[in-house]
Design a protein around this motif. Sequence first.
Motif, PDB file in Angstrom:
ATOM      1  N   ILE A 168      10.502  -5.399 -26.067  1.00  0.00           N
ATOM      2  CA  ILE A 168      11.593  -4.622 -26.540  1.00  0.00           C
ATOM      3  C   ILE A 168      12.166  -4.386 -27.942  1.00  0.00           C
ATOM      4  O   ILE A 168      12.352  -3.446 -28.453  1.00  0.00           O
ATOM      5  N   MET A 169      12.260  -5.550 -28.351  1.00  0.00           N
ATOM      6  CA  MET A 169      12.659  -6.024 -29.971  1.00  0.00           C
ATOM      7  C   MET A 169      11.756  -5.220 -30.822  1.00  0.00           C
ATOM      8  O   MET A 169      11.788  -4.348 -31.600  1.00  0.00           O
ATOM      9  N   ILE A 170      10.344  -5.549 -30.291  1.00  0.00           N
ATOM     10  CA  ILE A 170       9.131  -5.049 -31.105  1.00  0.00           C
ATOM     11  C   ILE A 170       9.092  -3.590 -31.244  1.00  0.00           C
ATOM     12  O   ILE A 170       8.825  -2.846 -32.043  1.00  0.00           O
ATOM     13  N   ALA A 171       9.194  -3.199 -30.090  1.00  0.00           N
ATOM     14  CA  ALA A 171       9.172  -1.475 -29.728  1.00  0.00           C
ATOM     15  C   ALA A 171      10.100  -0.904 -30.309  1.00  0.00           C
ATOM     16  O   ALA A 171      10.033   0.172 -31.155  1.00  0.00           O
ATOM     17  N   LYS A 172      11.294  -1.245 -30.256  1.00  0.00           N
ATOM     18  CA  LYS A 172      12.774  -0.839 -30.892  1.00  0.00           C
ATOM     19  C   LYS A 172      12.693  -0.797 -32.306  1.00  0.00           C
ATOM     20  O   LYS A 172      12.949   0.046 -33.116  1.00  0.00           O
ATOM     21  N   LEU A 173      12.386  -2.064 -32.799  1.00  0.00           N
ATOM     22  CA  LEU A 173      12.276  -2.095 -34.300  1.00  0.00           C
ATOM     23  C   LEU A 173      11.116  -1.223 -35.009  1.00  0.00           C
ATOM     24  O   LEU A 173      11.357  -0.670 -36.164  1.00  0.00           O
ATOM     25  N   THR A 174       9.887  -1.256 -34.561  1.00  0.00           N
ATOM     26  CA  THR A 174       8.832  -0.658 -35.124  1.00  0.00           C
ATOM     27  C   THR A 174       8.711   0.858 -34.873  1.00  0.00           C
ATOM     28  O   THR A 174       8.255   1.751 -35.518  1.00  0.00           O
ATOM     29  N   GLY A 175       9.428   1.275 -33.628  1.00  0.00           N
ATOM     30  CA  GLY A 175       9.326   2.579 -33.173  1.00  0.00           C
ATOM     31  C   GLY A 175       8.148   2.789 -32.616  1.00  0.00           C
ATOM     32  O   GLY A 175       7.739   4.107 -32.362  1.00  0.00           O
ATOM     33  N   LYS A 176       7.198   1.975 -32.406  1.00  0.00           N
ATOM     34  CA  LYS A 176       5.927   2.065 -31.906  1.00  0.00           C
ATOM     35  C   LYS A 176       5.902   1.749 -30.475  1.00  0.00           C
ATOM     36  O   LYS A 176       5.569   0.522 -30.071  1.00  0.00           O
ATOM     37  N   MET A 177       6.069   2.903 -29.635  1.00  0.00           N
ATOM     38  CA  MET A 177       6.007   2.676 -28.029  1.00  0.00           C
ATOM     39  C   MET A 177       4.913   1.985 -27.361  1.00  0.00           C
ATOM     40  O   MET A 177       4.875   1.643 -26.507  1.00  0.00           O
ATOM     41  N   HIS A 178       3.711   2.325 -27.988  1.00  0.00           N
ATOM     42  CA  HIS A 178       2.588   1.823 -27.385  1.00  0.00           C
ATOM     43  C   HIS A 178       2.376   0.376 -27.556  1.00  0.00           C
ATOM     44  O   HIS A 178       1.676  -0.499 -26.992  1.00  0.00           O
ATOM     45  N   TYR A 179       3.197  -0.266 -28.552  1.00  0.00           N
ATOM     46  CA  TYR A 179       3.333  -1.693 -28.453  1.00  0.00           C
ATOM     47  C   TYR A 179       4.051  -2.058 -27.116  1.00  0.00           C
ATOM     48  O   TYR A 179       3.581  -3.359 -26.961  1.00  0.00           O
ATOM     49  N   ARG A 180       4.985  -1.582 -26.825  1.00  0.00           N
ATOM     50  CA  ARG A 180       5.752  -1.765 -25.625  1.00  0.00           C
ATOM     51  C   ARG A 180       4.646  -2.088 -24.367  1.00  0.00           C
ATOM     52  O   ARG A 180       4.601  -2.902 -23.623  1.00  0.00           O
ATOM     53  N   ASN A 181       3.833  -1.057 -24.559  1.00  0.00           N
ATOM     54  CA  ASN A 181       2.555  -0.929 -23.279  1.00  0.00           C
ATOM     55  C   ASN A 181       1.692  -1.785 -23.413  1.00  0.00           C
ATOM     56  O   ASN A 181       1.192  -2.995 -22.340  1.00  0.00           O
ATOM     57  N   ALA A 182       1.282  -2.306 -24.633  1.00  0.00           N
ATOM     58  CA  ALA A 182       0.425  -3.398 -24.864  1.00  0.00           C
ATOM     59  C   ALA A 182       0.869  -4.765 -24.485  1.00  0.00           C
ATOM     60  O   ALA A 182       0.375  -5.524 -23.861  1.00  0.00           O
ATOM     61  N   ILE A 183       2.179  -5.037 -24.709  1.00  0.00           N
ATOM     62  CA  ILE A 183       2.803  -6.212 -24.381  1.00  0.00           C
ATOM     63  C   ILE A 183       2.993  -6.422 -22.965  1.00  0.00           C
ATOM     64  O   ILE A 183       2.901  -7.488 -22.415  1.00  0.00           O
ATOM     65  N   MET A 184       3.678  -5.349 -22.343  1.00  0.00           N
ATOM     66  CA  MET A 184       3.680  -5.525 -20.959  1.00  0.00           C
ATOM     67  C   MET A 184       2.519  -5.451 -20.231  1.00  0.00           C
ATOM     68  O   MET A 184       2.614  -6.252 -18.936  1.00  0.00           O
ATOM     69  N   GLN A 185       1.484  -5.102 -20.671  1.00  0.00           N
ATOM     70  CA  GLN A 185       0.012  -5.492 -20.125  1.00  0.00           C
ATOM     71  C   GLN A 185      -0.188  -7.067 -19.972  1.00  0.00           C
ATOM     72  O   GLN A 185      -0.846  -7.489 -19.203  1.00  0.00           O
ATOM     73  N   SER A 186       0.585  -7.849 -20.999  1.00  0.00           N
ATOM     74  CA  SER A 186       0.243  -9.383 -20.915  1.00  0.00           C
ATOM     75  C   SER A 186       1.148  -9.710 -19.978  1.00  0.00           C
ATOM     76  O   SER A 186       0.662 -10.706 -19.325  1.00  0.00           O
ATOM     77  N   VAL A 187       2.361  -9.214 -19.619  1.00  0.00           N
ATOM     78  CA  VAL A 187       3.124  -9.733 -18.704  1.00  0.00           C
ATOM     79  C   VAL A 187       2.433  -9.351 -17.360  1.00  0.00           C
ATOM     80  O   VAL A 187       2.573 -10.249 -16.396  1.00  0.00           O
ATOM     81  N   GLU A 188       1.885  -8.361 -17.201  1.00  0.00           N
ATOM     82  CA  GLU A 188       1.108  -7.864 -15.894  1.00  0.00           C
ATOM     83  C   GLU A 188       0.011  -9.171 -15.422  1.00  0.00           C
ATOM     84  O   GLU A 188      -0.246  -9.429 -14.550  1.00  0.00           O
ATOM     85  N   LYS A 189      -0.706  -9.221 -16.635  1.00  0.00           N
ATOM     86  CA  LYS A 189      -1.775 -10.219 -16.427  1.00  0.00           C
ATOM     87  C   LYS A 189      -1.246 -11.507 -16.067  1.00  0.00           C
ATOM     88  O   LYS A 189      -1.776 -12.315 -15.177  1.00  0.00           O
ATOM     89  N   LEU A 190      -0.239 -12.051 -16.608  1.00  0.00           N
ATOM     90  CA  LEU A 190       0.417 -13.260 -16.217  1.00  0.00           C
ATOM     91  C   LEU A 190       0.684 -13.487 -14.961  1.00  0.00           C
ATOM     92  O   LEU A 190       0.510 -14.211 -14.118  1.00  0.00           O
ATOM     93  N   ILE A 191       1.523 -12.459 -14.337  1.00  0.00           N
ATOM     94  CA  ILE A 191       1.847 -12.331 -12.892  1.00  0.00           C
ATOM     95  C   ILE A 191       0.604 -12.212 -11.938  1.00  0.00           C
ATOM     96  O   ILE A 191       0.710 -12.996 -11.097  1.00  0.00           O
ATOM     97  N   ASN A 192      -0.357 -11.542 -12.506  1.00  0.00           N
ATOM     98  CA  ASN A 192      -1.565 -11.391 -11.508  1.00  0.00           C
ATOM     99  C   ASN A 192      -2.417 -12.721 -11.476  1.00  0.00           C
ATOM    100  O   ASN A 192      -3.316 -12.868 -10.863  1.00  0.00           O
ATOM    101  N   THR A 193      -2.134 -13.536 -12.308  1.00  0.00           N
ATOM    102  CA  THR A 193      -2.835 -14.877 -12.317  1.00  0.00           C
ATOM    103  C   THR A 193      -2.196 -15.785 -11.694  1.00  0.00           C
ATOM    104  O   THR A 193      -2.473 -17.232 -11.780  1.00  0.00           O
ATOM    105  N   LEU A 194      -0.931 -15.657 -11.227  1.00  0.00           N
ATOM    106  CA  LEU A 194      -0.224 -16.759 -10.561  1.00  0.00           C
ATOM    107  C   LEU A 194      -0.952 -17.226  -9.339  1.00  0.00           C
ATOM    108  O   LEU A 194      -1.373 -16.579  -8.440  1.00  0.00           O
TER     109      LEU A 194
END
Length: 194
Positions: A168-194
């Motif tokens: 949230i901080m990076i996307a808000k600070l940079t205004g680059k919403m595609h960063y949010r999607n890229a980072i959230m994909q990492s969270v998704e991968k983490l959850i899917n490896t549990l």
Amino acid sequence: MSKAEKTKLFIVEMTAPVFNEKGYSGTSLTDITNATGLTKGSIYGNFANKDEVALAAFDYNLKKVTHIIQQEMDKKDTYRDKLLVYVHVYENFLKHPFPAGGCPMLNTATEADDTHPALKKRAADAVMAWKDRIIAIIEKGILNGEFSKKTNAEQIALTMIATIEGCIMIAKLTGKMHYRNAIMQSVEKLINTL
């Protein structure tokens, strides 16, 4: 609900977006009266001081976010899908009635860290409660056989929170919403490896 309770709720509802966007120190009494259309006397007739209004506004904003997440989790059957709600909600936060100004925990923690002990504690308590909710989901998922018994629930919970809030901080600070999607994909991968 009494008239006094309705007035307090009105003040909180009207000032919650202001505090979340401007922060505690950036929100003036004039901002509060402008947002509510009430006089100083009406504000301080219902709250002892600006601190009380700010704390109530934080609670209100946090409750909105928590409610969104819980509503989406209630629609899910598996514990993995419940965890993935965080990914889907934060990737698509514009589709949900998030508080104006974004995440109240991030906003408040950043501002109040060195300046406002009561708000800092409120934000810290919110993060710890969030951590505990994620741990509970993971532990239920382990018992249900969805996640590995070797999963360190607290470590995963803290990693998820840090990654989401950092996202949230990076996307808000940079205004680059595609960063949010890229980072959230990492969270998704983490959850899917549990």
